[in-house]
Every structure is written in structure tokens, then in C-alpha cells.
Design a protein around this motif. Structure first.
Motif: not given
Length: 989
Positions: A35, A37, A85-87, A92-93, A110, A115-116, A119
Motif C-alpha cells: 500500500v 502512493p 495509498s495516495r497522500r 489510505s485507510t 505507506p 497516512t501511516t 493505517m
């Protein structure tokens, strides 16, 4: 080779095969998700992770020898899915949902901290699933209890901060700015830089902007506001600026910097890994070129093994992109062959090693499909990866010991359209060097326009000053120094800016090239010596080089003893005890407020002015109270005034105040000098009111500087106490003087709220936060000027010490050299500030104000309410001068009649002296004749012994009375008389 718990990986695997009977051919499939970006900022990492999975499954040891040791491992890593995951956290979730459906046990990604975190909340708290993040670095992720299944391949940002500061120190710069995106990544990096700068004596100023704004103009304005902070800071633009931002922010950052003059040859930018090498390579806009030319890019490097160049040359560029296209979702689009021919950052090594870590750990556990077992083995093992030796803490943080931090030099060469991004050294093992295989110094750095000369900037040193006082709490005792705390912060800001509006020497110091900046830190004392000492010790551990405070004399005395041993200058704004006047015992202590020797002299002259021959002093038996009482006795002796001391203790104020007030009532004193604190005022007045020692028009109380005007004004909520203080006086050191232009200007700006700013509020910790209406609601008082001048004394001394040719260039090395500089007079907010050989404010520069406390009835229909007003009506400077009449109780202009004089046998003070203004010059304001110390001691001991004897007699008599009453009652009961007695007399009470 991979080793787990000290055993070789190959041996461990053999034992597992034998013990479990698992045949090598019985394949275990571990579903893994990717996952990341899927854009130009993350596609390289996705490709590197998939390439490592491919190498693991084929046991291809061409990149890492560890794969060759896994021949007996039956684990295969199946790519469950590759998702974008994008930004943003929401995307991301949502990207995890297909992986959950696919039954994944672990996933890679990610890239970004924000984003980390989103997730990791799902992976750790809901599933659970092992998460290996290649490049998330925020310190907010350093929480294994919150994120028990998270493992990070790149060290935390606090390690990156060390590398950035090493680059700054290489060129002798002493101050930097940090402009950062306001998200987990940006805040974490900025806080890490700020925290690491402090022990290195570097000044770090930070400003933020939102990560994204719906309105493009709003985003530009936010960036402009952040950059304007750097340009206008303290009247001198910051030229060394760290940009913690992403690719999408570069155009607005560059345009704003060019507009504000914060780019080009006069500035140096340091960017982090948020700005990708691909985006830098694509910079063509003139503003972007101006911003990035000569800049440094500092990031954790993946070439910890020294083999990344070979990987990039021999492996990366020779693999078909069809391998990646097989896994990419349709919306990502297919990659063409040119993808692997583009330059690639060594940070892809962290994504490669993320997959390697999952594979070798799955081989080392008998339960690879169990997330808990997989995480435990993963964090306890170590292997030689592409990014260097890979090892983790039990919580999942990457061990930074073997991770190099790359310093990359960005510059343009004439005739070339694209910039060059070349290695300019590595930071590893606490030092900058040429590369990971050489201990040679780093190569020459190319700044803007091809220059090798660093941008000129002042050689600034930071002096960390601790403020000790009482600035926060739910009661008046704990907030007594609140205004002083704010005054200290304002003085530091004005000094740093070279603002000489209130202390002209601030501007003079800057004009002379002073390279010292002041950073104020707070330590709460709660008026307790032990707590104050603990705050001082903690502050010293954090780098305090000087101290302003404390307010309490007892706290100051305790701290000053240790500060003297350590050679740390300490300047108090409120501690007035004569016990602190000792150059021999407390050689580094000073104060901008006059000692009680001066204040007591002014009180003695007020008593003499009113023809008093006997007065009492009601005081708390501590350093401050006892010192004032003894000083007052010494000054009154040559004036023919007898002083009766009556002390009480804070441990049992109710009982001891009853005794102390009783002493003064028994002596029929009419003038009482009240050396009280705010927390004791009401109890003392109530006790005295009940005993007829105040409030009857026949007594006159004199308060000292431990009682603020606000304490007296607040008595209006108790009409009895309010009326009791009518016609009383306050005598205290005069700080700011009405009519003194600088003080008047300062007071006006305070009242109007002009000093209120986000910059000021940002400096204060949470427990010292100011209310929105603080400046309008918190009255500024004359004595608050001493706090401003205390910081000024420290700052100017530090500036002189740092610039003196005989010094070592440091503002905080303490000792005699510092001390000499501290004794240099200057014109402050409280007038001329000059210190004598003991560090005391010279009485030649001190003045004392006489305040008249008036109570008036408030006609509100309820009756009995009262308002208390406090006004300055006189000034003592060698003699009394009055600006208005003084009103005694009942609005009388006639002083309260003093008590009958005691005879010689009752008082040790038999020396006659004239009273009134004329006697001031005779005494010289200095404290009386040579035998004063002996008389102080004799008076104190004599009165103490007398009242101790009286107390013993009272206790014995009281006990005998109780016994007598009890026995009498028992006899009556036995006689059947109840309470009537023989003749039916009055009941026993």
C-alpha cells in the motif's frame, strides 16, 4: 546472514525443519499487501518492494547474500494486492479494505507519517496485521503501546535533525528557521530540530502552514505568513532555513521566498525527503531555481552497505517493468521501459528491505501466519540489508546506528537546464564525512551561483535562561509571579529584536554586533525551596546558563547556594531578604529589587515621620519575614523607635497568628508593619479584627511588597475586612515610575494589549498559557518592572561576556568574568540599575513608594458593601516627598496616636534620634550604626525568649483551668446539683 537471538539463520531453519517435521517442499504462503502512493513520489518504492518480494521467492542472492541462506525455508510471499495509498489519511485507510478481504497477514506501506498513523490505528487495533512502513519518520510513531504491530525501516526524525544540525554547524551558523507543513511529518521534524538545537546552543525558530487549503489564495497567504516570520524575526532576517514540505508546496514556497527576499545568494535552504529528487530535477521556474540553487537536501540514506550504486547500475536499470505492471491496479496505468532508466534515490532501499524483513522473519518463525509471532521475530532479528545493517528495538523502531544520512548538494551549472543533485557527504556515527566507506571530511559545498562561500549570517549563540517563580495555579500563592513571568518573556523578545524602546542598551548591543539570543524556560517553585531547587536542577540538565528569580527569598537562598557552586548567575526580581546580601556565601546572586535593608529603612522613616515610638511587626517566620523584621529593628533603633516582633508559622497559621496578634494587643501597639503573603492576608486581618488590632480607627497597618494592590482591592468582597484596611499604608520598592516616559509607554502598551501576540503565547508551556483577556484583566504594577530589568541584566551581561576579547566567546560560562559584566549599570524600566559588591540594587538608584489604602461605601441598595482603592501618594528617596495628602482611618489627616512609650527596662532600643525627613540623611540610608548586627540579634533573642516564656505560662495555666473545670463539674454531678450549685447559682460555662 540473518541472525536471530544470536544464532545463525541457516542453523535455526534446519532445527525448525527437524523439530516440526515440515518438509521443505510443503510451501507456506504468506499473503502480503503493498500500500504505497502510486505516483512519481511513491512508484519507485512500490517497485523496490515488489522486486524484493520477487528476489525472496526466487531465493535470488544477487542483491543480498541473506537470500542464499534460506534454501530450507518453505515460505513464499504472495502479493495479495498492490493498492494506491495516495497522500491523505482517509484514502489510505480505505485502501486497506481489499487487503482485509484478501486475508493478508502483513503489508508494506505507506510512505508518509500522517497516512501511516491512520493505517496503523486499523492494523494494530482492529485486525491485527503486521505493518512495515518504509519511510514514516514522525516521532509520534514512537509508541509501541499505541502501535504494537508497526515496524519502521527508516529511523525517527530526531535522528534526521542531528544530521541537519551537523550541516549547520559545519559552516558556523548559530541560528536557523524551520518552515514546516502542519501535519504529523512536519510537526515531528520541526520539534525534533528545535529539541536537538537547544543542547547545541543553536537558535531554532519555527513557523507552519496548513498542508492543503481549499482556497489556493489562502494557502499562499499561510505560506507567506510563515516565511514573514523568518524575514522579520528580531529585526534580522534568518538566512538559514529548513523547509519541511512536499512537492506540491514547492511553487508557492519559491514564489513567496522570492517576493520576500528569502532566496538567492544571501540565503541557504535545507530541504528534507518530503521534497522528492524527481521534483527537484524538474525545477525550471526561475523562483524555484532561485530557492533551490545552492541548497542542501538531507535525508536518511539507503546506502548503508555501500552497495547501492551497484544495485542501481546492475539491477535496477536492467529489469523489465512488466514485473511491476503485473501487480499494478488498472487506475495506476502501465509503466514504460524508461521508468527504470530515471535516477533513483537510495531511499528505495528502505522499501526493498521492508519486504526482505518480512520474508526472513517469516522463515524464522514456526507460525508465520500469526501476526504476533511474526512481529516478535521481526523485531528481534537482524540482517545485512540494502540499507545497511537492519535491526529494530522491541517496539519496532529502526536502529539508527548504521543508517547513514545523506547530504545532497543541489545547484545549477551555467548552460545546463536541469539542476545537479550530487552527494556532499554523509552523517553517520555522530560525524560528517565524505561517504560511508571513508573517514575523510565531506567535499566542498557549492552554494548559490556556484560560490563556495557560505552566506553571511551573524554568529549567534543562545543563552538559555531559566525563570523561577509562581506563574500557574488555582490560588494567589501559585500565580504571584505571573506578571513577572510575562515581563521576562517580553524583555527577552525585545532584547532579541534589539528593541531599545524600554531599555536603550538593547538597541546599542545589537548595533555593536552582539551575537547572543535569549531563550526563556519556566520552572515553577510553588514558593517551596525544595520544589524550587528541583526545578533549577532539572533546568540545568536542559542547559540553563543563567536564572531569573525566584520571587520567594527562601527559594532564592536555596537555589543561590547551588548556583554559586556551579558559577551560574542568578538575578532575582522579588527576593528582598537581607540574608541574600553576601558576596562571600552567594557570589553569583544579584537582584534588581532593593534589599529589605532599603525597604525597612523607608518604613522606619515613615514611622518616624508620624512620631511613632513603638511599633509591632507581624511576620511569617521565614527567610523573608524574619529578615525584614530584623532589618526594621536595626533601622528603628537610632530613631528611638521600639520594635516588637511577633512571628507566626505557615504550618499552623491559625494558632500562631492568634498568639502573634495577642502579643501586639498586649503591648498596646497602634502601628503594625505587616510582612504577609497574599494567602495569609485575610486570615491575619480577620484575626486582628476580632482582637481589636485593626479596623477601630485607632490602628495603622503598613504592608510591604509581598502584598499586591490587587490583593487589597479584592477585599471588597468582604466589607468588614475592606473597612478594616481603610487608612492603611503600603511601602514598597518603586519599580516603574509614573511620569517616567519609558514606563508610561510600556504600561500603555500593556493595558491596550499591544504586547499580546501569537509569538509570545507560543513560547509558553501549557500550564502557563494566558487567558485571551490577560493583558486587560491582569493589572500591571510598579514592582513588575524589576522582572523586566532582571532579564535585561542577564542578557546584557551575557552579550558583554560573549563579545569581550578576553573571553571565550560564550555567554554562559559563568564565574568572575560573567559577574563583572553583570555589575555594569544600565538604564532600565525601573530607572538606573546598578548593583553593589553584594549584588544588591544600589540604594543610590532605589526609590520607595508610599501607597494609601482607602475604603469607600458603595451605594447599591444593599448597604454595607465597600470598594477598596490603592493610590501612590508619596515617594522616599533619601527623604519623603508627597504628591497628595495621606488619609488615615476615617479620612483623617491626623496620624493615629502612638501607644505610650515603654520604659528603658522594657526595650533595648534606648538611642535617641530625630525623626522625619531630616534623619534620613544622617543615617545615610545604609542601615544604622556599626553595632546594628548585635542589636538585631539581641532584640530577636530577647523577644523570642520573652514570648516563649509567656506561651509556656499560658499553656500551663490553660491546662490547670481545664482540669479545675472538669473536676468541679464532676463534683456537681455527684451532688445532684447539675449546674446550679448550692445556692442555685449560674450554670457553669
Amino acid at each position: 546472514e540473518l541472525s536471530v537471538g544470536g544464532d545463525r539463520m541457516s542453523s535455526l531453519l534446519k532445527l525448525l525443519v527437524v523439530a516440526t517435521g515440515v518438509a521443505a517442499a510443503a510451501e507456506v504462503e504468506l499473503p502480503v499487501g503493498v500500500v504505497l502512493p502510486l505516483d512519481e513520489g511513491g512508484m519507485n518504492e512500490a517497485y523496490a518492494a515488489l522486486l524484493a518480494l520477487h528476489h525472496f521467492n526466487g531465493r535470488n542472492a544477487s542483491v543480498l547474500p541473506v537470500f542464499g541462506t534460506l534454501g530450507n525455508c518453505s515460505v513464499k510471499l504472495r502479493v495479495a494486492s498492490v493498492l494506491d495509498s495516495r497522500r491523505d489519511a482517509r484514502s489510505s485507510t480505505l485502501a486497506m479494505l481489499p487487503l482485509i478481504e484478501a486475508g493478508m497477514v502483513a503489508f508494506i506501506g505507506p510512505l508518509y507519517s500522517s497516512t501511516t498513523i491512520a493505517m496503523a490505528n486499523v492494523a494494530s487495533l482492529i485486525l491485527p496485521v503486521v505493518q512495515v512502513a518504509p519511510r514514516a519518520t514522525s516521532p509520534a510513531l514512537n509508541d509501541p503501546e499505541r502501535f504494537p504491530y508497526l515496524v519502521r525501516m527508516m529511523p525517527s526524525d530526531d535522528k534526521t535533525a542531528h544530521a541537519i544540525l551537523a550541516h549547520v554547524q559545519r559552516f558556523g551558523w548559530r541560528e536557523i528557521g524551520v518552515i514546516h507543513v502542519d501535519d504529523e511529518y512536519g510537526r515531528g521534524m520541526a520539534e525534533a530540530i528545535e529539541t536537538s538545537a537547544k543542547p547545541a546552543s543553536l537558535a531554532a525558530t519555527r513557523a507552519s502552514f496548513p498542508p492543503d487549503a481549499v482556497d489556493g489564495d489562502a494557502q499562499i497567504e499561510a505560506i507567506r505568513a510563515a516565511m514573514a516570520t523568518m524575514v522579520s524575526l528580531d529585526g534580522r532576517p534568518l538566512r538559514i532555513v529548513v523547509l519541511v514540505a512536499f512537492d506540491r508546496h514547492l511553487p508557492d514556497l519559491a514564489a513567496t521566498a522570492a517576493d520576500l527576499g528569502l532566496s538567492g545568494a544571501s540565503a541557504h535552504m535545507i530541504v528534507t525527503d518530503g521534497l522528492s529528487s524527481a521534483r527537484i530535477a524538474a525545477a525550471r521556474d526561475p523562483a524555484e531555481v532561485r530557492l533551490l540553487d545552492g541548497a542542501a537536501r538531507i535525508l536518511a540514506g539507503g546506502d548503508g552497505s555501500g552497495g547501492f550504486s551497484a544495485f542501481e547500475r546492475d539491477v535496477w536499470g536492467n529489469l523489465p517493468v512488466t514485473l511491476l505492471n503485473t501487480y499494478l491496479p488498472p487506475e495506476a496505468g502501465a509503466l514504460n521501459a524508461s521508468f527504470v532508466s530515471e535516477p533513483v534515490s537510495s531511499t528505495v532501499a528502505f522499501a526493498y528491505d521492508a519486504a526482505v524483513a518480512l520474508g526472513v522473519s517469516a522463515c524464522a518463525t514456526s507460525s508465520p501466519l500469526d501476526p504476533g509471532s511474526l512481529k516478535a521475530v521481526l523485531t528481534s532479528g537482524t540482517f545485512a540489508g540494502l540499507s545497511g545493517r537492519v535491526a529494530f528495538s522491541p517496539g519496532g523502531a529502526r536502529d539508527a546506528a548504521d543508517v547513514p544520512y545523506e547530504v545532497q548538494n543541489i545547484y545549477w551549472v551555467e548552460g545546463e537546464e536541469a539542476p545537479r543533485l550530487v552527494p556532499a557527504g554523509v552523517f553517520q556515527g555522530g560525524a560528517l564525512r565524505a561517504n560511508v566507506t571513508s573517514s575523510a571530511p565531506p567535499p566542498a559545498f557549492i552554494f548559490a551561483l556556484g560560490s563556495q562561500t557560505p552566506p553571511a549570517t551573524s554568529q549567534v549563540r543562545v543563552l538559555h535562561v531559566g525563570f523561577l517563580g509562581r506563574y500557574a495555579g488555582d490560588n494567589p500563592v501559585d500565580t504571584a509571579s505571573r506578571a513577572a513571568m510575562v515581563m521576562t518573556q517580553l524583555a527577552a523578545a525585545h532584547f532579541n529584536r534589539g528593541n531599545g524602546s524600554f531599555v536603550p542598551a538593547f538597541a546599542e548591543a545589537r548595533d555593536a554586533g552582539c551575537g547572543v539570543l535569549i531563550e526563556v524556560h519556566l520552572g515553577h517553585t510553588h514558593a517551596d525551596p525544595v520544589t524550587g531547587l528541583q526545578a533549577y536542577i532539572a533546568g540545568r540538565a536542559e542547559g540553563w546558563g543563567a536564572v531569573v528569580g525566584a520571587s520567594s527569598s527562601a527559594v532564592s537562598e536555596t537555589v543561590a547556594q547551588l548556583a554559586a557552586i556551579q558559577g551560574v548567575p542568578q538575578v532575582s526580581f522579588k527576593s528582598t531578604s537581607p540574608a541574600l546580601s553576601s558576596a562571600a556565601q552567594l557570589p553569583t546572586f544579584a537582584r534588581t529589587i532593593p534589599s529589605d535593608l532599603g525597604a525597612a529603612f523607608a518604613v522606619a522613616q515613615w514611622l518616624a515621620h508620624n512620631g511613632v515610638t513603638t511599633a509591632g511587626v507581624l511576620f511569617e517566620s521565614n527567610t523573608y519575614g524574619t529578615g525584614f523584621a530584623e532589618a526594621l529593628a536595626a533601622h528603628c533603633a537610632p530613631l528611638g523607635i521600639n520594635i516588637l516582633p511577633a512571628g507566626f508559622t505557615p504550618d499552623d497559621p491559625v494558632l500562631t497568628l492568634q498568639v502573634a496578634v495577642g502579643q501586639l494587643v498586649a503591648a498596646d501597639v497602634r502601628y503594625v508593619v505587616a510582612v504577609l503573603f497574599s494567602s495569609e492576608l485575610r486570615l491575619a486581618l480577620r484575626t486582628a479584627l476580632d482582637r481589636g488590632l485593626v479596623g477601630d480607627g485607632q490602628h495603622h497597618w503598613i504592608f510591604t511588597d509581598s502584598i499586591r494592590d490587587a490583593d487589597l482591592v479584592d477585599l471588597a468582597d468582604d466589607p468588614e475586612l475592606a473597612r478594616a484596611v481603610d487608612g492603611c499604608a503600603g511601602i514598597l520598592a518603586l519599580g516603574g515610575v509614573d511620569g517616567f516616559s519609558r514606563w508610561d509607554a510600556f504600561a500603555a502598551q500593556w493595558a491596550s494589549g499591544n504586547f499580546d501576540s501569537e509569538e509570545l503565547r507560543a513560547r509558553l508551556p501549557e500550564d502557563a498559557a494566558l487567558e485571551a483577556d490577560f493583558f486587560s484583566d491582569w493589572p500591571l504594577e510598579s514592582v513588575d518592572a524589576f522582572a523586566y530589568d532582571a532579564l535585561a541584566a542577564v542578557a546584557l551581561a551575557g552579550c558583554a561576556a560573549a563579545t569581550d576579547p578576553d573571553g571565550d566567546g560564550s555567554p554562559d560560562f559563568g564565574g568572575d568574568f560573567w559577574w563583572r559584566r553583570l555589575h555594569t549599570p544600565f538604564s532600565g524600566l525601573s530607572g538606573t540599575v546598578a548593583l553593589d559588591e553584594n549584588g544588591d540594587r544600589s540604594l543610590d538608584t532605589a526609590a520607595f513608594q508610599l501607597k494609601n489604602i482607602r475604603t469607600a461605601a458603595v451605594e447599591d441598595g444593599t448597604g454595607g458593601d465597600a470598594a477598596v482603592a490603592v493610590a501612590t501618594v508619596g515617594l522616599f528617596r533619601g527623604g519623603w516627598t508627597f504628591s497628595a495628602p495621606f488619609y488615615f482611618p476615617g479620612a483623617s489627616l491626623v496620624p493615629v496616636a502612638g501607644a505610650a512609650a515603654v520604659n528603658d527596662e522594657q526595650s533595648p532600643n534606648t538611642a535617641a534620634a530625630s525623626s522625619g525627613p531630616g534623619s534620613a540623611g544622617k543615617s545615610g540610608g545604609g542601615g544604622g550604626d556599626p553595632g546594628a548586627d548585635e542589636r538585631i540579634q539581641a532584640l530577636s533573642e530577647s523577644n523570642r525568649m520573652l514570648w516563649q516564656i509567656l506561651m509556656i505560662v499560658a499553656v500551663v495555666f490553660g491546662a490547670a483551668l481545664v482540669v479545675y473545670v472538669a473536676v468541679s463539674a464532676v463534683r456537681r454531678v455527684r451532688r445532684g446539683g447539675g449546674g446550679g450549685g448550692r445556692g442555685g447559682g449560674k450554670p457553669l460555662v
